[in-house]
Design a protein around this motif. Sequence first.
Motif, PDB file in Angstrom:
ATOM      1  N   UNK A  25       0.835  -1.197   0.000  1.00  0.00           N
ATOM      2  CA  UNK A  25       0.000   0.000   0.000  1.00  0.00           C
ATOM      3  C   UNK A  25       0.867   1.243   0.000  1.00  0.00           C
ATOM      4  N   UNK A  26       0.395   2.249  -0.668  1.00  0.00           N
ATOM      5  CA  UNK A  26       1.084   3.536  -0.736  1.00  0.00           C
ATOM      6  C   UNK A  26       0.123   4.604  -0.244  1.00  0.00           C
ATOM      7  N   UNK A  27       0.591   5.440   0.645  1.00  0.00           N
ATOM      8  CA  UNK A  27      -0.232   6.537   1.141  1.00  0.00           C
ATOM      9  C   UNK A  27       0.360   7.848   0.646  1.00  0.00           C
ATOM     10  N   UNK A  28      -0.519   8.725   0.154  1.00  0.00           N
ATOM     11  CA  UNK A  28      -0.100  10.037  -0.342  1.00  0.00           C
ATOM     12  C   UNK A  28      -0.708  11.125   0.527  1.00  0.00           C
ATOM     13  N   UNK A  29       0.090  12.115   0.836  1.00  0.00           N
ATOM     14  CA  UNK A  29      -0.396  13.280   1.564  1.00  0.00           C
ATOM     15  C   UNK A  29      -0.033  14.507   0.750  1.00  0.00           C
ATOM     16  N   UNK A  30      -1.050  15.184   0.243  1.00  0.00           N
ATOM     17  CA  UNK A  30      -0.756  16.400  -0.514  1.00  0.00           C
ATOM     18  C   UNK A  30      -1.059  17.628   0.350  1.00  0.00           C
ATOM     19  N   UNK A  31      -0.282  18.670   0.126  1.00  0.00           N
ATOM     20  CA  UNK A  31      -0.386  19.871   0.935  1.00  0.00           C
ATOM     21  C   UNK A  31       0.113  21.073   0.146  1.00  0.00           C
ATOM     22  N   UNK A  32      -0.058  22.260   0.732  1.00  0.00           N
ATOM     23  CA  UNK A  32       0.471  23.467   0.127  1.00  0.00           C
ATOM     24  C   UNK A  32      -0.561  24.385  -0.485  1.00  0.00           C
ATOM     25  N   UNK A  33      -1.816  23.973  -0.474  1.00  0.00           N
ATOM     26  CA  UNK A  33      -2.855  24.823  -1.031  1.00  0.00           C
ATOM     27  C   UNK A  33      -3.106  26.039  -0.153  1.00  0.00           C
ATOM     28  N   UNK A  34      -3.933  26.938  -0.654  1.00  0.00           N
ATOM     29  CA  UNK A  34      -4.266  28.129   0.108  1.00  0.00           C
ATOM     30  C   UNK A  34      -4.964  29.145  -0.757  1.00  0.00           C
ATOM     31  N   UNK A  35      -5.061  30.349  -0.212  1.00  0.00           N
ATOM     32  CA  UNK A  35      -5.708  31.467  -0.901  1.00  0.00           C
ATOM     33  C   UNK A  35      -4.624  32.409  -1.421  1.00  0.00           C
ATOM     34  N   UNK A  36      -4.711  32.749  -2.692  1.00  0.00           N
ATOM     35  CA  UNK A  36      -3.702  33.620  -3.291  1.00  0.00           C
ATOM     36  C   UNK A  36      -4.386  34.536  -4.298  1.00  0.00           C
ATOM     37  N   UNK A  37      -3.820  35.698  -4.503  1.00  0.00           N
ATOM     38  CA  UNK A  37      -4.367  36.622  -5.493  1.00  0.00           C
ATOM     39  C   UNK A  37      -3.943  36.207  -6.898  1.00  0.00           C
ATOM     40  N   UNK A  38      -4.726  36.611  -7.865  1.00  0.00           N
ATOM     41  CA  UNK A  38      -4.382  36.338  -9.256  1.00  0.00           C
ATOM     42  C   UNK A  38      -2.983  36.871  -9.552  1.00  0.00           C
ATOM     43  N   UNK A  39      -2.222  36.061 -10.278  1.00  0.00           N
ATOM     44  CA  UNK A  39      -0.836  36.404 -10.571  1.00  0.00           C
ATOM     45  C   UNK A  39       0.161  35.861  -9.575  1.00  0.00           C
ATOM     46  N   UNK A  40      -0.340  35.358  -8.462  1.00  0.00           N
ATOM     47  CA  UNK A  40       0.529  34.825  -7.426  1.00  0.00           C
ATOM     48  C   UNK A  40       0.976  33.401  -7.689  1.00  0.00           C
ATOM     49  N   UNK A  41       1.674  32.839  -6.712  1.00  0.00           N
ATOM     50  CA  UNK A  41       2.247  31.495  -6.853  1.00  0.00           C
ATOM     51  C   UNK A  41       1.960  30.655  -5.616  1.00  0.00           C
ATOM     52  N   UNK A  42       1.909  29.358  -5.826  1.00  0.00           N
ATOM     53  CA  UNK A  42       1.827  28.375  -4.753  1.00  0.00           C
ATOM     54  C   UNK A  42       2.648  27.160  -5.156  1.00  0.00           C
ATOM     55  N   UNK A  43       3.114  26.438  -4.162  1.00  0.00           N
ATOM     56  CA  UNK A  43       3.835  25.189  -4.419  1.00  0.00           C
ATOM     57  C   UNK A  43       3.159  24.069  -3.646  1.00  0.00           C
ATOM     58  N   UNK A  44       2.663  23.089  -4.366  1.00  0.00           N
ATOM     59  CA  UNK A  44       2.021  21.934  -3.760  1.00  0.00           C
ATOM     60  C   UNK A  44       3.040  20.822  -3.588  1.00  0.00           C
TER      61      UNK A  44
END
Length: 124
Positions: free
Chosen positions: A1-20
């Motif tokens: 079995x493999x478990x995945x945990x994704x993170x890094x989302x949030x609220x950002x203004x248009x033109x901004x950046x995020x890293x998941x």
Amino acid sequence: QVRLVDSGGGLVQAGGSLRLSCETSGRASNVFIFGWFRQRPGKEREFVAYITRSLGTTVYSDSVKGRFSISRDNVKIAAYLQMNSLKPEDTAVYYCAAGFGGTSNSSPASYDYWGQGTQVTVSS
């Protein structure tokens, strides 16, 4: 079995950046491919990008090409999605997926394991 945990989302203004981030646990050493998908309200889950662990081959959807970048860490057995120049239409729940490769790696059916999802909201 493999478990995945994704993170890094949030609220950002248009033109901004995020890293998941997508971290694995369990028997992840045999994972061949990582993918990122997203699901917007009232829409089906759609392909964003994938990367192969061995060669680092990447494929992007047309809607994110040139703005998003997928990468992987073969030591940690993890994957990342750098999202730049974000637009309000990028607002969605983003899911990390992992699998052993299939006939169409842009299809959710080719993936065996999924993260719980992380919300990305882009305000105008």
